[in-house]
Design an enzyme around this catalytic site. Sequence first.
Site, PDB file in Angstrom:
ATOM      1  CB  THR A 199       5.209  -4.270   0.366  1.00  0.00           C
ATOM      2  OG1 THR A 199       4.492  -5.169   1.439  1.00  0.00           O
ATOM      3  CG2 THR A 199       4.324  -3.831  -0.911  1.00  0.00           C
ATOM      4  CB  SER A 230       7.956  -4.497   8.459  1.00  0.00           C
ATOM      5  OG  SER A 230       6.423  -4.584   8.294  1.00  0.00           O
ATOM      6  CB  THR A 247       3.284  -0.340   5.183  1.00  0.00           C
ATOM      7  OG1 THR A 247       2.619  -1.622   4.822  1.00  0.00           O
ATOM      8  CG2 THR A 247       3.728   0.190   4.083  1.00  0.00           C
ATOM      9  CG  ASP A 248       2.259  -5.603   7.869  1.00  0.00           C
ATOM     10  OD1 ASP A 248       1.655  -4.755   6.923  1.00  0.00           O
ATOM     11  OD2 ASP A 248       2.538  -6.873   7.838  1.00  0.00           O
TER      12      ASP A 248
END
Length: 344
Positions: free
Chosen positions: A18, A61, A94-95
Site C-alpha cells: 500500500t 504483500s 501491511t497484510d
Amino acid sequence: MTGSEPRSKVVIFSLGGTISSVRSSSGKALSGAMPGEDLFRQLNIPIDSSVEIKTLSQKPSNAITAEDLLSLRRHCIAAAARPEVAGIVVSQGTDTLEDTVYFLDTCLDLQDTGVIVTGAQRVPYAPGSDAGPNLRDAITVARSAPARRQGALVVFNEEIHAGDAVLKTSSFQLGGFTSPGYGPLGYVDGDIVRMRQRAPRAPVIEPGNTLPRVDILTVSLAAHPAVIEACVNSGARGLVLDAVGRGHVPPDWMEDLAAVAKEGIPIAVTSSTHSGRLAEAYEYTGSLAEIAQIGAVAAHNISARKARLRMMCALSAGQTIDSQIMNPVEQGPLPIGSPAGKRS
C-alpha cells in the site's frame, strides 16, 4: 571511511505494498506499483548520500514468497556488512508485515545495525496518508543507537514494536499494529527515539537455501480433523496448531495428530488468544497436556503465523523442533543441530 567516523547511512529495501501504491484507471489502488525512489519523490523525502534506496519487488504483500524473504535476508546481511550503514528499513504491504519482521527477527543477528519494517494503512496519494510519517520515522529509528541489538522492529504510527510480539490488529486504522500483552517497546517523536530494552529473543536460526512448507491448522468449535491428514498428505513438513485457550484442540483431533507425530511430522501449538502463555493446566482429551504427550511443542507468546515461520527456518537448517528452538532463551545463534523428523 575510518573506524572513528560514525555510521550514518540507512539502506531502504522497497518491496511494494500500500505504501507504494498508485491509482488505477478504475480508481482502486495498484499496490506496490511505485518503485522506491519514486515513492520518496512523491512523499517529498530528501534523497541524499545518507539514504540509499533499492527496489527489491513491486507487489502487494499477499504475494510475498518464501524466496522473497530469503533474498531480503541476504540483502540485509550484505548491507549491514558495510561500515557506513547504520540501519536498514524494509517498506512493504501491511497484510504480511508481521510475518516479514518476525522472519528477520528469527534469522538475523546484526549487532551494530538497526532493522526496521514499516508500511502504510493509507495509499500515499490519500488525504492524511501515513506513508510519509511512517517512512520518515522508520529511517530515524533505524539510524538511532537504541535500535541496535534489538532484533527486527516495526515502526508504525510513531510507535516501536518488537518483531516477535507485533500483530496487525486493525484492517484500516492508522494505529494498525499493536503488541497484545506487551505494548510498544518505545516511540519516535520527530528526531527523538525512546525505547526500552527487549526481553530475551528466541535463538537466532540461520536458515538453509529453501524454506520447507509448514501449514497452520485453525482450531474452532467442532472443527473437523480431516484437515490434519490433508495437509500432511499434500506435502506439509510441519504443522502449527492455532489452538484455543491455553493450547487445546477438539477431542477427535487427537488420533490424527498422534498418527502424524508418529510419522515424524513436527507439531507446534500456539494460542489464538494472542496474549498469555500456554499451560498444561487441564486433564482432558484434546488438552495441551495430552498434545504434549505425543511430542508436540508449545510455542509461547507468539502467533501461529510467527511459529510457522520459525519452524520453517528451523527445518530448513536441519534443526530439531523442540522447546528451546520455539521459545525465547538467553543465548546467541544456534549451530545447525540434528536432523528434524521427516515423514517416511
